[in-house]
Design a protein around this motif. Structure first.
Motif, PDB file in Angstrom:
ATOM      1  N   LEU A 138       0.826  -1.208   0.000  1.00  0.00           N
ATOM      2  CA  LEU A 138       0.000   0.000   0.000  1.00  0.00           C
ATOM      3  C   LEU A 138       0.856   1.252   0.000  1.00  0.00           C
ATOM      4  O   LEU A 138       0.580   2.216  -0.729  1.00  0.00           O
ATOM      5  CB  LEU A 138      -0.917  -0.013   1.221  1.00  0.00           C
ATOM      6  CG  LEU A 138      -1.834   1.207   1.400  1.00  0.00           C
ATOM      7  CD1 LEU A 138      -2.784   1.333   0.216  1.00  0.00           C
ATOM      8  CD2 LEU A 138      -2.592   1.117   2.712  1.00  0.00           C
ATOM      9  N   LEU A 139       1.924   1.255   0.788  1.00  0.00           N
ATOM     10  CA  LEU A 139       2.804   2.422   0.867  1.00  0.00           C
ATOM     11  C   LEU A 139       3.492   2.666  -0.465  1.00  0.00           C
ATOM     12  O   LEU A 139       3.567   3.802  -0.947  1.00  0.00           O
ATOM     13  CB  LEU A 139       3.843   2.212   1.977  1.00  0.00           C
ATOM     14  CG  LEU A 139       4.788   3.384   2.270  1.00  0.00           C
ATOM     15  CD1 LEU A 139       3.998   4.576   2.785  1.00  0.00           C
ATOM     16  CD2 LEU A 139       5.846   2.966   3.281  1.00  0.00           C
ATOM     17  N   SER A 141       2.489   1.889  -3.360  1.00  0.00           N
ATOM     18  CA  SER A 141       1.535   2.259  -4.409  1.00  0.00           C
ATOM     19  C   SER A 141       1.089   3.703  -4.307  1.00  0.00           C
ATOM     20  O   SER A 141       0.547   4.256  -5.275  1.00  0.00           O
ATOM     21  CB  SER A 141       0.301   1.343  -4.346  1.00  0.00           C
ATOM     22  OG  SER A 141       0.670  -0.011  -4.464  1.00  0.00           O
ATOM     23  N   THR A 142       1.288   4.339  -3.168  1.00  0.00           N
ATOM     24  CA  THR A 142       0.738   5.681  -2.956  1.00  0.00           C
ATOM     25  C   THR A 142       1.797   6.778  -2.840  1.00  0.00           C
ATOM     26  O   THR A 142       1.480   7.948  -3.060  1.00  0.00           O
ATOM     27  CB  THR A 142      -0.116   5.697  -1.676  1.00  0.00           C
ATOM     28  OG1 THR A 142       0.671   5.218  -0.568  1.00  0.00           O
ATOM     29  CG2 THR A 142      -1.332   4.792  -1.838  1.00  0.00           C
ATOM     30  N   VAL A 143       3.027   6.437  -2.506  1.00  0.00           N
ATOM     31  CA  VAL A 143       4.067   7.457  -2.307  1.00  0.00           C
ATOM     32  C   VAL A 143       4.575   7.951  -3.661  1.00  0.00           C
ATOM     33  O   VAL A 143       5.034   7.155  -4.476  1.00  0.00           O
ATOM     34  CB  VAL A 143       5.238   6.885  -1.484  1.00  0.00           C
ATOM     35  CG1 VAL A 143       6.362   7.913  -1.389  1.00  0.00           C
ATOM     36  CG2 VAL A 143       4.774   6.488  -0.099  1.00  0.00           C
ATOM     37  N   PRO A 144       4.506   9.262  -3.957  1.00  0.00           N
ATOM     38  CA  PRO A 144       5.031   9.795  -5.220  1.00  0.00           C
ATOM     39  C   PRO A 144       6.541   9.618  -5.290  1.00  0.00           C
ATOM     40  O   PRO A 144       7.251   9.770  -4.283  1.00  0.00           O
ATOM     41  CB  PRO A 144       4.646  11.281  -5.172  1.00  0.00           C
ATOM     42  CG  PRO A 144       3.581  11.385  -4.127  1.00  0.00           C
ATOM     43  CD  PRO A 144       3.865  10.301  -3.133  1.00  0.00           C
ATOM     44  N   SER A 145       7.057   9.316  -6.470  1.00  0.00           N
ATOM     45  CA  SER A 145       8.482   9.028  -6.626  1.00  0.00           C
ATOM     46  C   SER A 145       9.346  10.251  -6.332  1.00  0.00           C
ATOM     47  O   SER A 145      10.422  10.126  -5.740  1.00  0.00           O
ATOM     48  CB  SER A 145       8.760   8.512  -8.042  1.00  0.00           C
ATOM     49  OG  SER A 145       8.352   9.465  -9.008  1.00  0.00           O
ATOM     50  N   TRP A 147       8.737  12.700  -4.264  1.00  0.00           N
ATOM     51  CA  TRP A 147       8.769  12.927  -2.822  1.00  0.00           C
ATOM     52  C   TRP A 147       9.655  11.901  -2.137  1.00  0.00           C
ATOM     53  O   TRP A 147      10.424  12.225  -1.219  1.00  0.00           O
ATOM     54  CB  TRP A 147       7.348  12.856  -2.270  1.00  0.00           C
ATOM     55  CG  TRP A 147       7.223  13.225  -0.822  1.00  0.00           C
ATOM     56  CD1 TRP A 147       7.302  14.472  -0.277  1.00  0.00           C
ATOM     57  CD2 TRP A 147       7.016  12.324   0.272  1.00  0.00           C
ATOM     58  NE1 TRP A 147       7.148  14.410   1.091  1.00  0.00           N
ATOM     59  CE2 TRP A 147       6.970  13.107   1.454  1.00  0.00           C
ATOM     60  CE3 TRP A 147       6.853  10.948   0.365  1.00  0.00           C
ATOM     61  CZ2 TRP A 147       6.783  12.538   2.711  1.00  0.00           C
ATOM     62  CZ3 TRP A 147       6.660  10.380   1.617  1.00  0.00           C
ATOM     63  CH2 TRP A 147       6.624  11.169   2.771  1.00  0.00           C
ATOM     64  N   GLY A 184       8.136   1.752  -6.000  1.00  0.00           N
ATOM     65  CA  GLY A 184       6.768   1.635  -6.497  1.00  0.00           C
ATOM     66  C   GLY A 184       6.563   0.375  -7.302  1.00  0.00           C
ATOM     67  O   GLY A 184       5.491  -0.239  -7.268  1.00  0.00           O
ATOM     68  N   ARG A 191       1.835  -7.042  -5.445  1.00  0.00           N
ATOM     69  CA  ARG A 191       0.379  -7.136  -5.401  1.00  0.00           C
ATOM     70  C   ARG A 191      -0.151  -8.096  -6.466  1.00  0.00           C
ATOM     71  O   ARG A 191      -1.020  -8.932  -6.189  1.00  0.00           O
ATOM     72  CB  ARG A 191      -0.240  -5.753  -5.587  1.00  0.00           C
ATOM     73  CG  ARG A 191      -1.756  -5.746  -5.436  1.00  0.00           C
ATOM     74  CD  ARG A 191      -2.319  -4.353  -5.346  1.00  0.00           C
ATOM     75  NE  ARG A 191      -2.121  -3.598  -6.566  1.00  0.00           N
ATOM     76  CZ  ARG A 191      -1.293  -2.570  -6.698  1.00  0.00           C
ATOM     77  NH1 ARG A 191      -0.569  -2.180  -5.664  1.00  0.00           N
ATOM     78  NH2 ARG A 191      -1.174  -1.926  -7.833  1.00  0.00           N
TER      79      ARG A 191
END
Length: 309
Positions: A138-139, A141-145, A147, A184, A191
């Motif tokens: 989940l982490l 999949s959501t963290v922008p590269s 950032w 990512g 998944r």
């Protein structure tokens, strides 16, 4: 059969490539700004500006400019950079090896670690391990590269001093960009691997294998993983293009040479030929990855080939 399917897929890429080239050309030319502004000196006369506009063909209509660009592309000529005043093909081939190296390492890292994480999550009987892997997925999949790249620099370069902040002179400069891009990808591959293994484990033939007394490791490596490999291969092939596309911001943040840094610099200068060439190369990478995924899927699953005949 597989050769016929491959040829069909290659022919389908022709109209797709033309459509993408039109979109790229229109998007680039409709952006606000003028590359001539970056060439004109202070106090230049309108005549000087007009001469520069005519020199680079910007006085022509968009249709004429597009047709000239496509004709040049088909002959292997990407044009000349307006601001850098160098052949676009030379700029691309100069920067492409850096992007390919970064992409290949990030692809290998995310593929191996992602498949291992997905397999562990699917077969682990320990709920703590399963929840940790799910949280990681989940982490990722959501963290922008971009950032994540900044966090990597702050922690491992500024605070700990383990790796350089930017550049490409040593192999250590590759570590943080590879981890950033691969993070990512690990989540995505894990998944897909987990879902595929869980679904296949519910099939009747797996119950029969357990009834025959086969060990869990034998069932996993000889039966479950080969069947689960089909959707994983598809997503891995798509990752080929996605990784090069995702490297655009990462290369710029880490100050690495590559197509990403070249593209962002050219966007700031409104250097149309360079932007068009870089975007076209990235689009071709995505299409190539899709083609490889489709062919690999057809080779592994005859039903895919039969559906197209």
């Amino acid at each position: 059969m597989i050769i016929k399917y491959t040829l069909q897929r290659l022919l389908m890429l022709i109209p797709v490539s033309l459509s993408i080239s039109v979109v790229i050309f229109l998007v680039v030319h409709l952006l606000p700004g003028d590359p001539i502004d970056n060439l004109m000196r202070v106090g230049s006369s309108p005549e000087d500006r007009l001469a520069m506009t005519v020199k680079y063909g910007l006085d022509r209509t968009l249709v004429e400019q597009y047709l000239l660009w496509i004709r040049s592309i088909l002959s292997g000529d990407f044009g000349e950079a307006i601001v850098l005043r160098r052949p676009v093909s030379a700029l691309i081939w100069q920067n492409l090896p850096y992007s390919l190296t970064l992409g290949a390492l990030a692809f290998a890292f995310s593929s191996i670690v992602g498949m291992i994480a997905g397999t562990v999550s699917a077969v682990a009987k320990n709920p703590v391990v399963e929840q940790v892997v799910k949280a990681f997925i989940l982490l990722g999949s959501t963290v922008p590269s971009f950032w994540l790249a900044l966090l990597m620099i702050l922690l491992f370069s500024v605070t700990l001093g383990w790796f350089p902040v930017s550049g490409a002179k040593t192999w250590t400069a590759l570590v943080l960009p590879v981890l950033t891009i691969g993070f990512g990808g690990i989540a995505l591959v894990a998944r897909v691997t987990r879902v595929a293994l869980v679904e296949i484990a519910r099939q009747d033939f797996v119950t029969l294998l357990h009834a025959k007394g086969l060990s869990r490791s034998t069932i996993l490596f000889r039966h479950l993983l080969p069947h689960a490999f089909l959707p994983v291969v598809t997503i891995l092939a798509l990752r080929i293009g996605w990784i090069l596309g995702g490297a655009v911001t990462v290369e710029f943040v880490f100050g690495r040479p590559g197509l990403g840094s070249l593209l962002i610099r050219a966007l700031g200068q409104r250097d149309y030929p360079v932007v068009q060439g870089c975007l076209l190369m990235l689009a071709l990478a995505v299409m190539l990855g899709t083609l490889i995924g489709d062919v690999a899927q057809a080779a592994l699953d005859p039903r895919v080939r039969e559906a197209t005949t």
